[in-house]
Motif scaffolding. Structure first.
Motif, mmCIF file in Angstrom:
data_model
loop_
_atom_site.group_PDB
_atom_site.id
_atom_site.type_symbol
_atom_site.label_atom_id
_atom_site.label_comp_id
_atom_site.label_asym_id
_atom_site.label_seq_id
_atom_site.Cartn_x
_atom_site.Cartn_y
_atom_site.Cartn_z
ATOM 1 N N SER A 118 0.821 -1.201 0.000
ATOM 2 C CA SER A 118 0.000 0.000 0.000
ATOM 3 C C SER A 118 0.861 1.260 0.000
ATOM 4 O O SER A 118 0.587 2.224 -0.727
ATOM 5 C CB SER A 118 -0.922 -0.021 1.221
ATOM 6 O OG SER A 118 -1.710 1.123 1.270
ATOM 7 N N SER A 119 1.923 1.245 0.787
ATOM 8 C CA SER A 119 2.828 2.384 0.844
ATOM 9 C C SER A 119 3.522 2.605 -0.500
ATOM 10 O O SER A 119 3.649 3.746 -0.965
ATOM 11 C CB SER A 119 3.863 2.169 1.949
ATOM 12 O OG SER A 119 4.762 3.245 2.001
ATOM 13 N N ALA A 120 3.967 1.523 -1.132
ATOM 14 C CA ALA A 120 4.627 1.635 -2.440
ATOM 15 C C ALA A 120 3.672 2.201 -3.484
ATOM 16 O O ALA A 120 4.048 3.057 -4.289
ATOM 17 C CB ALA A 120 5.157 0.274 -2.876
ATOM 18 N N GLU A 121 2.437 1.741 -3.459
ATOM 19 C CA GLU A 121 1.458 2.221 -4.436
ATOM 20 C C GLU A 121 1.084 3.689 -4.186
ATOM 21 O O GLU A 121 0.966 4.462 -5.139
ATOM 22 C CB GLU A 121 0.210 1.337 -4.410
ATOM 23 C CG GLU A 121 0.463 -0.037 -5.013
ATOM 24 C CD GLU A 121 -0.720 -0.979 -4.862
ATOM 25 O OE1 GLU A 121 -0.889 -1.823 -5.768
ATOM 26 O OE2 GLU A 121 -1.464 -0.891 -3.864
ATOM 27 N N SER A 122 0.932 4.074 -2.924
ATOM 28 C CA SER A 122 0.580 5.468 -2.644
ATOM 29 C C SER A 122 1.735 6.407 -2.980
ATOM 30 O O SER A 122 1.518 7.516 -3.477
ATOM 31 C CB SER A 122 0.120 5.646 -1.193
ATOM 32 O OG SER A 122 1.186 5.460 -0.300
ATOM 33 N N PHE A 123 2.961 5.975 -2.738
ATOM 34 C CA PHE A 123 4.129 6.782 -3.095
ATOM 35 C C PHE A 123 4.195 6.957 -4.610
ATOM 36 O O PHE A 123 4.458 8.051 -5.113
ATOM 37 C CB PHE A 123 5.403 6.115 -2.566
ATOM 38 C CG PHE A 123 6.612 7.005 -2.563
ATOM 39 C CD1 PHE A 123 6.913 7.791 -1.455
ATOM 40 C CD2 PHE A 123 7.457 7.067 -3.657
ATOM 41 C CE1 PHE A 123 8.034 8.607 -1.443
ATOM 42 C CE2 PHE A 123 8.580 7.885 -3.662
ATOM 43 C CZ PHE A 123 8.864 8.657 -2.548
ATOM 44 N N GLN A 124 3.932 5.876 -5.324
ATOM 45 C CA GLN A 124 3.956 5.917 -6.784
ATOM 46 C C GLN A 124 2.873 6.863 -7.300
ATOM 47 O O GLN A 124 3.106 7.663 -8.207
ATOM 48 C CB GLN A 124 3.756 4.500 -7.339
ATOM 49 C CG GLN A 124 4.369 4.241 -8.693
ATOM 50 C CD GLN A 124 3.566 4.798 -9.846
ATOM 51 O OE1 GLN A 124 2.360 4.917 -9.779
ATOM 52 N NE2 GLN A 124 4.265 5.152 -10.909
ATOM 53 N N LYS A 125 1.705 6.785 -6.704
ATOM 54 C CA LYS A 125 0.586 7.632 -7.128
ATOM 55 C C LYS A 125 0.866 9.108 -6.819
ATOM 56 O O LYS A 125 0.598 9.984 -7.641
ATOM 57 C CB LYS A 125 -0.693 7.176 -6.435
ATOM 58 C CG LYS A 125 -1.933 7.844 -6.938
ATOM 59 C CD LYS A 125 -3.165 7.240 -6.284
ATOM 60 C CE LYS A 125 -4.434 7.824 -6.871
ATOM 61 N NZ LYS A 125 -5.632 7.208 -6.314
ATOM 62 N N ALA A 126 1.419 9.393 -5.649
ATOM 63 C CA ALA A 126 1.663 10.767 -5.229
ATOM 64 C C ALA A 126 2.828 11.417 -5.959
ATOM 65 O O ALA A 126 2.768 12.602 -6.297
ATOM 66 C CB ALA A 126 1.907 10.818 -3.717
ATOM 67 N N PHE A 127 3.908 10.657 -6.183
ATOM 68 C CA PHE A 127 5.137 11.251 -6.725
ATOM 69 C C PHE A 127 5.542 10.698 -8.086
ATOM 70 O O PHE A 127 6.569 11.086 -8.634
ATOM 71 C CB PHE A 127 6.289 11.041 -5.737
ATOM 72 C CG PHE A 127 6.015 11.639 -4.379
ATOM 73 C CD1 PHE A 127 6.043 13.009 -4.192
ATOM 74 C CD2 PHE A 127 5.706 10.822 -3.303
ATOM 75 C CE1 PHE A 127 5.784 13.558 -2.942
ATOM 76 C CE2 PHE A 127 5.449 11.360 -2.050
ATOM 77 C CZ PHE A 127 5.486 12.736 -1.864
ATOM 78 N N ASN A 128 4.759 9.750 -8.587
ATOM 79 C CA ASN A 128 5.075 9.077 -9.849
ATOM 80 C C ASN A 128 6.456 8.437 -9.820
ATOM 81 O O ASN A 128 7.188 8.432 -10.812
ATOM 82 C CB ASN A 128 4.940 10.036 -11.041
ATOM 83 C CG ASN A 128 4.696 9.276 -12.329
ATOM 84 O OD1 ASN A 128 4.138 8.187 -12.328
ATOM 85 N ND2 ASN A 128 5.144 9.850 -13.438
ATOM 86 N N ILE A 129 6.817 7.935 -8.628
ATOM 87 C CA ILE A 129 8.078 7.218 -8.426
ATOM 88 C C ILE A 129 7.740 5.929 -7.700
ATOM 89 O O ILE A 129 7.114 5.957 -6.643
ATOM 90 C CB ILE A 129 9.075 8.030 -7.575
ATOM 91 C CG1 ILE A 129 9.433 9.342 -8.253
ATOM 92 C CG2 ILE A 129 10.335 7.210 -7.282
ATOM 93 C CD1 ILE A 129 10.196 10.308 -7.356
ATOM 94 N N TYR A 130 8.151 4.820 -8.268
ATOM 95 C CA TYR A 130 7.900 3.539 -7.606
ATOM 96 C C TYR A 130 9.088 3.179 -6.724
ATOM 97 O O TYR A 130 10.194 2.986 -7.210
ATOM 98 C CB TYR A 130 7.639 2.428 -8.624
ATOM 99 C CG TYR A 130 7.426 1.083 -7.979
ATOM 100 C CD1 TYR A 130 6.365 0.874 -7.102
ATOM 101 C CD2 TYR A 130 8.284 0.028 -8.223
ATOM 102 C CE1 TYR A 130 6.167 -0.349 -6.488
ATOM 103 C CE2 TYR A 130 8.096 -1.210 -7.624
ATOM 104 C CZ TYR A 130 7.035 -1.390 -6.757
ATOM 105 O OH TYR A 130 6.844 -2.603 -6.147
ATOM 106 N N GLN A 131 8.848 3.132 -5.422
ATOM 107 C CA GLN A 131 9.833 2.651 -4.452
ATOM 108 C C GLN A 131 9.428 1.201 -4.165
ATOM 109 O O GLN A 131 8.436 0.965 -3.479
ATOM 110 C CB GLN A 131 9.796 3.482 -3.172
ATOM 111 C CG GLN A 131 10.203 4.916 -3.353
ATOM 112 C CD GLN A 131 11.688 5.042 -3.660
ATOM 113 O OE1 GLN A 131 12.511 4.274 -3.169
ATOM 114 N NE2 GLN A 131 12.035 6.004 -4.482
ATOM 115 N N PRO A 132 10.148 0.229 -4.698
ATOM 116 C CA PRO A 132 9.659 -1.153 -4.719
ATOM 117 C C PRO A 132 9.513 -1.799 -3.342
ATOM 118 O O PRO A 132 10.193 -1.428 -2.385
ATOM 119 C CB PRO A 132 10.713 -1.889 -5.545
ATOM 120 C CG PRO A 132 11.938 -1.069 -5.442
ATOM 121 C CD PRO A 132 11.482 0.352 -5.283
#
Length: 165
Positions: A118-132
Motif C-alpha cells: 500500500s505504501s509503495a502504491e501510494s508513493f507511486q501515485k503521489a510522486f510518480n516514483i515507484y519505491q519497490p
C-alpha cells in the motif's frame, strides 16, 4: 543484532531478526512452493526474497501472499521444529511459536507485506516514483547502505540477498 523488514514506498515495516525472516521464507518454500508447485511462488521465494517486486508484480504477489496465509492457517505451529534456545528469548526471535497455527505465528508478516504494498502504491501515485516492495535491513546503517543501490544491482544479484550479506 540485525533486524529485517519489508520496505515499500516511504516506510519500513519491521519483522524481526534475520533468523525469523529466514524461517518465514523457509516455510514458504516447504509448505507453499513444494506442496503447491503449479503456482508461481518465485515471485515471493526469489523476487521478494532476493531482489524486489516490480510494480506490475504486486497484484500477483499479494494473491500469493494471501494463499500462503491460507496454507499456513491449516498448519499447526508445531509443524516447525522450534529451537529451544530461541523460544521465549526476544533477543533471538520475535515470533510466538505458542500460537495455534503458522498463520498466527507469521501474522505480522502478512499484515506488513500488505502495508508495504500500500505504501509503495501510494508513493507511486503521489510522486510518480515507484519505491519497490523488498526485504531490507531495517536498522539505519544497513538500510542506508542498501537504500541507494541501483535496482540493476538487485536484478543482477545471484546467491544470497543483500539483507543476508
Amino acid at each position: 543484532m540485525r533486524n529485517i523488514g519489508f520496505h515499500g514506498g516511504h516506510t519500513i515495516y519491521e519483522l524481526g531478526p534475520v533468523s525469523d525472516v529466514v524461517l518465514f521464507f523457509d516455510c514458504l518454500n516447504i509448505y507453499a512452493e513444494r506442496e503447491h508447485p503449479k503456482q508461481k511462488w518465485s515471485l515471493l521465494t526469489d523476487r521478494l526474497y532476493r531482489r524486489y517486486l516490480r510494480l506490475e508484480d504486486l497484484d500477483a504477489a499479494s494473491a500469493l501472499m494471501e494463499q500462503a496465509r491460507q496454507i499456513f492457517a491449516d498448519l499447526p505451529s508445531s509443524a516447525v521444529e522450534w529451537e529451544p534456545r530461541m523460544v521465549g528469548n526476544e533477543e533471538k526471535t520475535w515470533l510466538a511459536p505458542n500460537q495455534p497455527t503458522l498463520a498466527d505465528v507469521f501474522r505480522k508478516y502478512f499484515e506488513h507485506f500488505a502495508s508495504a504494498r500500500s505504501s509503495a502504491e501510494s508513493f507511486q501515485k503521489a510522486f510518480n516514483i515507484y519505491q519497490p516492495v523488498r526485504v531490507v535491513i531495517s536498522d539505519l546503517p544497513g538500510f542506508a547502505r542498501d537504500k541507494n543501490k541501483p535496482l540493476a544491482e538487485y536484478d543482477a544479484l545471484e546467491g544470497m540477498p543483500f539483507w543476508l550479506q
